[in-house]
Design a protein around this motif. Structure first.
Motif, PDB file in Angstrom:
ATOM      1  N   LYS A 106      42.880  25.538  40.322  1.00 21.34           N
ATOM      2  CA  LYS A 106      43.041  25.584  38.200  1.00 21.34           C
ATOM      3  C   LYS A 106      41.878  26.034  37.280  1.00 21.34           C
ATOM      4  N   ARG A 107      40.980  25.009  38.341  1.00 19.36           N
ATOM      5  CA  ARG A 107      39.878  25.569  37.597  1.00 19.36           C
ATOM      6  C   ARG A 107      39.032  26.586  37.972  1.00 19.36           C
ATOM      7  N   ILE A 108      39.593  27.540  39.113  1.00 21.89           N
ATOM      8  CA  ILE A 108      38.987  28.733  39.156  1.00 21.89           C
ATOM      9  C   ILE A 108      39.805  29.594  38.445  1.00 21.89           C
ATOM     10  N   LEU A 109      41.530  29.572  38.236  1.00 19.17           N
ATOM     11  CA  LEU A 109      42.030  30.239  37.501  1.00 19.17           C
ATOM     12  C   LEU A 109      41.372  30.389  35.597  1.00 19.17           C
ATOM     13  N   LYS A 110      41.144  29.074  35.229  1.00 19.60           N
ATOM     14  CA  LYS A 110      40.583  29.744  34.151  1.00 19.60           C
ATOM     15  C   LYS A 110      39.252  30.220  34.087  1.00 19.60           C
ATOM     16  N   VAL A 111      38.098  30.208  35.309  1.00 20.78           N
ATOM     17  CA  VAL A 111      37.402  31.031  35.119  1.00 20.78           C
ATOM     18  C   VAL A 111      37.188  32.369  35.303  1.00 20.78           C
ATOM     19  N   LEU A 112      38.275  32.323  35.887  1.00 23.53           N
ATOM     20  CA  LEU A 112      39.140  34.101  36.338  1.00 23.53           C
ATOM     21  C   LEU A 112      39.641  34.549  35.547  1.00 23.53           C
ATOM     22  N   ASP A 113      39.866  34.081  34.189  1.00 26.89           N
ATOM     23  CA  ASP A 113      40.549  34.459  33.073  1.00 26.89           C
ATOM     24  C   ASP A 113      39.760  34.277  32.226  1.00 26.89           C
ATOM     25  N   GLY A 114      38.135  33.876  31.943  1.00 26.39           N
ATOM     26  CA  GLY A 114      37.375  33.652  30.821  1.00 26.39           C
ATOM     27  C   GLY A 114      38.129  32.349  29.909  1.00 26.39           C
ATOM     28  N   ALA A 115      38.364  31.160  30.102  1.00 22.59           N
ATOM     29  CA  ALA A 115      38.726  30.444  29.547  1.00 22.59           C
ATOM     30  C   ALA A 115      37.607  29.476  30.104  1.00 22.59           C
ATOM     31  N   LEU A 116      36.780  28.906  30.724  1.00 22.45           N
ATOM     32  CA  LEU A 116      36.017  28.464  31.417  1.00 22.45           C
ATOM     33  C   LEU A 116      34.218  28.528  32.201  1.00 22.45           C
ATOM     34  N   GLU A 117      33.719  28.634  31.325  1.00 23.90           N
ATOM     35  CA  GLU A 117      32.952  29.458  31.841  1.00 23.90           C
ATOM     36  C   GLU A 117      32.611  29.054  33.557  1.00 23.90           C
ATOM     37  N   SER A 118      32.380  27.629  33.396  1.00 21.39           N
ATOM     38  CA  SER A 118      32.257  27.416  35.096  1.00 21.39           C
ATOM     39  C   SER A 118      33.602  26.803  35.937  1.00 21.39           C
ATOM     40  N   VAL A 119      33.294  26.764  37.174  1.00 19.14           N
ATOM     41  CA  VAL A 119      34.060  25.580  38.121  1.00 19.14           C
ATOM     42  C   VAL A 119      33.367  24.088  37.720  1.00 19.14           C
ATOM     43  N   LEU A 252      39.719  34.308  47.951  1.00 20.32           N
ATOM     44  CA  LEU A 252      39.027  34.594  46.652  1.00 20.32           C
ATOM     45  C   LEU A 252      38.699  36.380  47.352  1.00 20.32           C
ATOM     46  N   GLU A 253      37.681  35.937  48.532  1.00 16.32           N
ATOM     47  CA  GLU A 253      37.260  37.697  49.005  1.00 16.32           C
ATOM     48  C   GLU A 253      39.212  38.835  49.137  1.00 16.32           C
ATOM     49  N   ARG A 254      40.296  38.171  49.412  1.00 18.66           N
ATOM     50  CA  ARG A 254      40.933  38.898  49.436  1.00 18.66           C
ATOM     51  C   ARG A 254      41.850  39.576  47.795  1.00 18.66           C
ATOM     52  N   VAL A 255      41.449  39.164  47.107  1.00 17.21           N
ATOM     53  CA  VAL A 255      41.734  38.723  45.575  1.00 17.21           C
ATOM     54  C   VAL A 255      40.905  39.017  44.613  1.00 17.21           C
ATOM     55  N   GLN A 256      39.632  40.252  45.670  1.00 15.60           N
ATOM     56  CA  GLN A 256      38.761  40.217  45.129  1.00 15.60           C
ATOM     57  C   GLN A 256      37.863  39.373  43.808  1.00 15.60           C
ATOM     58  N   SER A 257      37.329  38.805  44.150  1.00 16.20           N
ATOM     59  CA  SER A 257      37.179  37.597  42.479  1.00 16.20           C
ATOM     60  C   SER A 257      35.800  38.184  42.547  1.00 16.20           C
ATOM     61  N   PRO A 258      35.317  38.460  41.222  1.00 15.74           N
ATOM     62  CA  PRO A 258      33.746  38.362  40.983  1.00 15.74           C
ATOM     63  C   PRO A 258      33.156  37.516  42.346  1.00 15.74           C
ATOM     64  N   SER A 259      31.527  37.315  42.813  1.00 17.45           N
ATOM     65  CA  SER A 259      30.918  37.154  43.464  1.00 17.45           C
ATOM     66  C   SER A 259      30.645  35.584  43.214  1.00 17.45           C
ATOM     67  N   PHE A 260      30.403  35.627  42.051  1.00 17.96           N
ATOM     68  CA  PHE A 260      29.518  34.118  41.509  1.00 17.96           C
ATOM     69  C   PHE A 260      30.865  33.132  41.485  1.00 17.96           C
ATOM     70  N   VAL A 261      32.461  33.712  41.684  1.00 17.34           N
ATOM     71  CA  VAL A 261      33.389  32.095  41.554  1.00 17.34           C
ATOM     72  C   VAL A 261      33.705  31.781  42.823  1.00 17.34           C
TER      73      VAL A 261
END
Length: 318
Positions: A106-119, A252-261
């Protein structure tokens, strides 16, 4: 469902809870190592993944099993749609399972959506805000995402997950002690009316689960099958708690998330359920109770290729 798991149910009926060794290894997350050093282990993991996929296909291929969420009874459909989290930006659906690292996802989802700065942001996890649930969408929106998005979930040894829920909810969280613990003690212990619900034994917890309707269970101990409905939802990837970091990196690689996540490291204060801890609790619980409870979780054992708990006298003497 019972026919599909008849082999394991027969083992339970005969009292052969699990005369096996350590838990089987979990499926590989990504491509094989090129140097070949882990080829044998990865081959074994591929075999397990194939076994899991074949079992799911065999069960879900039966005529009586649902082919989509729309074939589920309303209550079951609400449950699975309430546990499917949506990322429209990265086009994936994640079925969250409590006690299987869902807070970090859930932390990761919030980071990907911009609602959270970092995990790594400290603070109590809000499990509702800044998250998009598939169940809040219109039927046509639900169908489109189920058809076109990458879908995944993470699973865990059923008994280990139950023990984790027991230790966390009844050992640390007052709300659960008051809501469930007081009732459990009152119901299963003589003269237990004065309990504050913080002294529930593991055996009492399992007796409570034995008497509970699976569809009405709290999500922290509801079977994974009922939470995520792997027949009605065709998951593209099923990760394992036992290979959490590697499998999470693969997703994370499969969904092509940013490298910082990245998937968060385990917190230093967290005390995981070890094999020894599980061994201790199971071997100090009446064997009959475990035997009677297993059918409720049999699909989690069989579909996700987990061995039945070993509570033989010989094993427990070790």
């Amino acid at each position: 469902v019972i026919l599909a798991s008849s082999g394991l149910l027969l083992m339970i009926e005969r009292g052969i809870l699990a005369q096996v060794g350590p838990p089987a290894p979990q499926p590989p997350a990504g491509p094989s190592r090129r140097d070949g050093r882990d080829s044998a282990a990865e081959l074994e993991l591929e075999v397990l993944r194939d076994t899991r996929n074949r079992t799911i296909r065999a069960l879900c291929g039966q005529r009586s099993m649902p082919r989509s969420v729309w074939e589920l009874p309303p209550g079951q459909r609400r449950t699975v749609l309430r546990h499917l989290l949506v990322s429209d930006k990265y086009r994936f659906l994640y079925c969250y399972v409590p006690k299987v690292a869902c807070s970090n996802w859930k932390r990761i989802l919030k980071v990907l959506d911009g609602a959270l700065e970092s995990v790594d942001v400290q603070g109590k996890m809000d499990h509702k805000s800044d998250l998009v649930f598939l169940g809040d969408m219109k039927p046509e929106e639900i169908s489109y995402r189920l058809k076109h998005y990458f879908k995944f979930l993470f699973v865990r040894n059923p008994m280990e997950r139950l023990l984790s829920a027991y230790r966390n909810k009844f050992g640390e969280i007052k709300e659960y002690q008051q809501k469930y613990g007081v009732e459990i003690v009152r119901r299963y212990r003589k003269s237990g009316g004065s309990s504050a619900g913080d002294d529930v034994t593991f055996a009492e917890f399992l007796r409570y689960l034995l008497d509970e309707d699976v569809e009405r269970m709290n999500e922290h101990w509801m079977p994974i099958y009922n939470l995520c409905q792997p027949c009605a939802v065709r998951y593209d990837f099923i990760g394992s708690y036992e290979r959490l970091q590697a499998d999470a990196n693969h997703v994370l690689e499969r969904v092509q998330s940013p490298s910082f996540v990245r998937f968060p490291e385990r917190q230093a204060w967290y005390k995981p359920v070890t094999a020894e801890t599980l061994h201790y609790y199971l071997c100090n619980t009446p064997r009959r109770l475990i035997k009677e409870l297993l059918p409720k979780y049999i699909l989690d054992f069989s579909l996700f290729a987990y061995p039945l708990p070993n509570v033989t006298s010989e094993f427990c003497r070790q």
